[in-house]
Scaffold this motif. Structure first.
Motif, mmCIF file in Angstrom:
data_model
loop_
_atom_site.group_PDB
_atom_site.id
_atom_site.type_symbol
_atom_site.label_atom_id
_atom_site.label_comp_id
_atom_site.label_asym_id
_atom_site.label_seq_id
_atom_site.Cartn_x
_atom_site.Cartn_y
_atom_site.Cartn_z
ATOM 1 N N THR A 83 0.842 -1.193 0.000
ATOM 2 C CA THR A 83 0.000 0.000 0.000
ATOM 3 C C THR A 83 0.879 1.246 0.000
ATOM 4 O OG1 THR A 83 -0.090 0.116 2.420
ATOM 5 C CG2 THR A 83 -1.765 -1.230 1.321
ATOM 6 N N LYS A 91 6.546 1.175 -6.124
ATOM 7 C CA LYS A 91 6.064 0.025 -6.877
ATOM 8 C C LYS A 91 6.583 -1.264 -6.271
ATOM 9 C CE LYS A 91 5.973 2.743 -11.145
ATOM 10 N NZ LYS A 91 6.507 2.881 -12.528
ATOM 11 N N VAL A 117 -2.880 -5.765 -2.265
ATOM 12 C CA VAL A 117 -2.317 -4.631 -2.983
ATOM 13 C C VAL A 117 -3.403 -3.578 -3.119
ATOM 14 C CG1 VAL A 117 -1.218 -3.834 -5.107
ATOM 15 C CG2 VAL A 117 -0.776 -6.161 -4.269
ATOM 16 N N SER A 118 -3.138 -2.370 -2.647
ATOM 17 C CA SER A 118 -4.139 -1.314 -2.704
ATOM 18 C C SER A 118 -3.493 0.010 -3.085
ATOM 19 C CB SER A 118 -4.840 -1.169 -1.350
ATOM 20 O OG SER A 118 -5.795 -0.109 -1.380
ATOM 21 N N ILE A 120 -1.504 0.872 -5.418
ATOM 22 C CA ILE A 120 -0.155 0.830 -5.989
ATOM 23 C C ILE A 120 -0.243 0.256 -7.403
ATOM 24 C CG2 ILE A 120 2.189 -0.052 -5.769
ATOM 25 C CD1 ILE A 120 1.427 1.960 -3.627
ATOM 26 N N SER A 121 0.319 0.948 -8.355
ATOM 27 C CA SER A 121 0.266 0.518 -9.751
ATOM 28 C C SER A 121 1.572 -0.150 -10.164
ATOM 29 C CB SER A 121 -0.013 1.723 -10.650
ATOM 30 O OG SER A 121 -1.290 2.272 -10.356
ATOM 31 N N VAL A 123 2.396 -3.269 -10.341
ATOM 32 C CA VAL A 123 2.815 -4.395 -9.496
ATOM 33 C C VAL A 123 3.012 -5.620 -10.388
ATOM 34 C CG1 VAL A 123 2.102 -5.960 -7.651
ATOM 35 C CG2 VAL A 123 1.693 -3.492 -7.442
ATOM 36 N N PHE A 149 -6.265 -7.235 -5.416
ATOM 37 C CA PHE A 149 -5.907 -5.912 -5.906
ATOM 38 C C PHE A 149 -7.084 -4.958 -5.689
ATOM 39 C CE2 PHE A 149 -3.249 -8.756 -8.435
ATOM 40 C CZ PHE A 149 -2.016 -8.132 -8.374
ATOM 41 N N SER A 152 -5.591 -0.770 -8.380
ATOM 42 C CA SER A 152 -4.205 -0.964 -8.803
ATOM 43 C C SER A 152 -4.156 -1.018 -10.327
ATOM 44 C CB SER A 152 -3.653 -2.264 -8.206
ATOM 45 O OG SER A 152 -2.341 -2.511 -8.655
ATOM 46 N N PHE A 155 -1.271 -3.946 -13.264
ATOM 47 C CA PHE A 155 -0.618 -5.062 -12.582
ATOM 48 C C PHE A 155 -0.435 -6.232 -13.540
ATOM 49 C CE2 PHE A 155 -5.117 -6.148 -11.842
ATOM 50 C CZ PHE A 155 -5.125 -7.490 -12.184
ATOM 51 N N SER A 176 -9.381 -1.571 -10.633
ATOM 52 C CA SER A 176 -8.056 -2.096 -10.972
ATOM 53 C C SER A 176 -8.002 -2.493 -12.447
ATOM 54 C CB SER A 176 -7.713 -3.298 -10.096
ATOM 55 O OG SER A 176 -7.599 -2.928 -8.737
#
Length: 482
Positions: A83, A91, A117-118, A120-121, A123, A149, A152, A155, A176
């Motif tokens: 996060t 990242k 995963v929250s 955050i791009s 990934v 996700f 995000s 990903f 996402s």
């Protein structure tokens, strides 16, 4: 929606290295352009430092703006979060030699997910095994997953394995966008579940799941655009319900979802099932041994729960061994929604059987065994239907009949070749230029659905070998029957 805990059927479905126990210390070191994580009994040597957890190793790699390379082994862990508040908000990239690294959810963990995963791009997870260990997530609900996700972007999951999740393998939510490819899912409730997001799910193997393979859902009917392509999906069971579960691919209220080129077999309900949305493409799939309808386009529900399905193309699919072949049904009769404006072209449907389905609340308990059934504004053309034990093609269900065109199909060895509704008030039907062989109870004849089924012939009229003529709501002619 109900879920059930998934247990391995036998020990050989869990990799040998997943059976090992891992409680060794964790060490990290920055080498070249990566942070390296290893678990072993003692320090690997100079430059290595201990970390308390997988979470700490991930945080260090992100803080240093480096990918995390994980050396072979089993890494027991509680929930790992990615996060804005962890790892400097940077990242995240975690990779390993495919099949060599397992992140395993610890027994007794107080976690909703294995990885979360929250916000955050970019990934990337590559070559990893995510093992839920059949651990019951804390506050267990539809949001629990091995990898989840939230909001995000871009990903990527590739060459990973997801196993033994009592809920979802990979859950994608809240706007996402990403890709899940060349990975394997087994012993999960859902393999992949996308909610209000955009995903490309391609070239994965999905098998032995308790409720659904790939699910693309929207909270409201709106554009989606997800692609489900080239996957091998098999042995999908149904933990509960009468069609919401038990599907290889299921789509709910999502517009523009494409299901293309998948191999789908042994599903408790449908290989491909759309509940509401529309502008759908279902093309070039192989669907084998669907216990209910192989490809089902429907719009159940009333009031605020109504989910219409408008527009689509079903083309080039090969279907064998099923209770019904292709259905595009619901036309606002009996309080349901509307499914309409779909072309059904160039499909092959064979071995459509009268099957018994005794699930609680399911009717009829014996399937109608129809090859292709349509109700509203559909074109049925250039299909082959062989060996449907009920009716080869049905155009209209009683009053649920509107603007149907059945042209240029080959129907062989069904008791009734092509049936249509001539109920008072039924809409227009055109049946022309078809070839029907071996229909023992009528080649082109009116039919009616009595109760939940089966379809029954109405009267003695036979329009199999007649010139063009209008008879009630039917325009018929130039069909060849023998």
């Amino acid at each position: 929606m109900d879920f059930v805990t998934v247990q391995p059927r036998n020990s050989d479905q869990v990799s040998l290295f997943q059976k090992q126990e891992s409680s060794m210390p964790l060490f990290v070191r920055t080498i070249d352009d990566a942070t390296v994580l290893v678990n072993q009994a003692s320090s690997p040597g100079t430059g290595w430092t201990t970390v308390a957890s997988v979470q700490a190793a991930v945080d260090k790699a992100r803080t240093d703006n480096r990918p995390l390379y994980v050396r072979p082994g089993i890494y027991d862990t509680q929930q790992v979060v990615v996060t804005a508040g962890t790892g400097g908000g940077n990242k995240c990239s975690i990779y390993a030699t495919p099949g060599s690294v397992t992140f395993r959810l610890q027994s007794g963990s107080f976690a909703q997910n294995l990885f979360f995963v929250s916000g955050i791009s970019d990934v990337r997870f590559s070559g990893l095994i995510f093992d839920g260990n059949n651990v019951a997530f804390t506050g267990i609900n539809a949001e629990s997953a091995l990898v989840r996700f939230e909001n995000s972007q871009r990903f990527l999951i590739e060459q990973c394995e997801f196993v033994r999740s009592v809920r979802v393998g990979s859950l994608v939510r809240n706007g996402s966008v990403g890709t899940i490819q060349n990975s394997q899912f087994s012993l999960c409730s859902f393999a992949v579940w996308s909610i209000d997001s955009l995903v490309n799910v391609s070239k994965n193997r999905i098998f032995n799941c308790q409720n659904n393979g790939v699910a693309i859902w929207r909270t409201n009917i709106e554009n989606d655009g997800s692609l489900v392509e080239g996957n091998n999906i098999s042995n999908i069971q149904s933990g509960s319900g009468t069609g919401a579960n038990g599907n290889g691919i299921t789509v709910f209220k999502a517009v523009g979802v494409r299901s293309i080129g998948n191999f789908i077999s042994d599903c408790a309900y449908s290989s491909v099932r759309y509940f509401g949305g529309g502008s759908l493409v279902v093309a070039n799939n192989y669907c084998w041994n669907s216990r209910e309808v192989a490809i089902f386009i429907e719009s159940p529900g009333t009031g605020s729960g109504r989910a219409d399905t408008i527009g689509g193309s079903i083309t080039g699919n090969i279907i064998a061994e099923c209770a019904d072949g292709i259905k595009v049904v619901n036309l606002a009769q009996g309080g349901d929604g509307i499914a309409r404006r779909v072309t059904i072209t160039g499909n092959q449907v064979a071995q459509v059987r009268k099957r018994q389905i005794n699930d609680p609340g399911y009717v009829p308990t014996i399937s109608n065994a129809v090859g292709i059934q349509v109700e509203g504004a559909c074109v049925v053309s250039s299909n082959i239907v062989e060996g449907a034990e009920g009716v080869g093609i049905v155009a209209g269900t009683n009053l649920a009949t509107e603007d149907l065109n059945v042209t240029g199909n080959l129907v062989t060895f069904s008791p009734i070749g092509i049936g249509y509704s001539n109920a008072g008030g039924a809409g227009q039907v055109m049946i022309t230029g078809n070839q029907v062989r071996g229909a023992t109870n009528g080649s082109v004849v009116p039919v009616t659905l009595v109760g939940a089924g089966p379809f029954q012939r109405v009267g003695t009229s036979e329009f199999g070998n007649v010139p063009d003529q209008q008879v009630g709501n039917l325009l018929v002619g130039h069909n060849r029957t023998y």
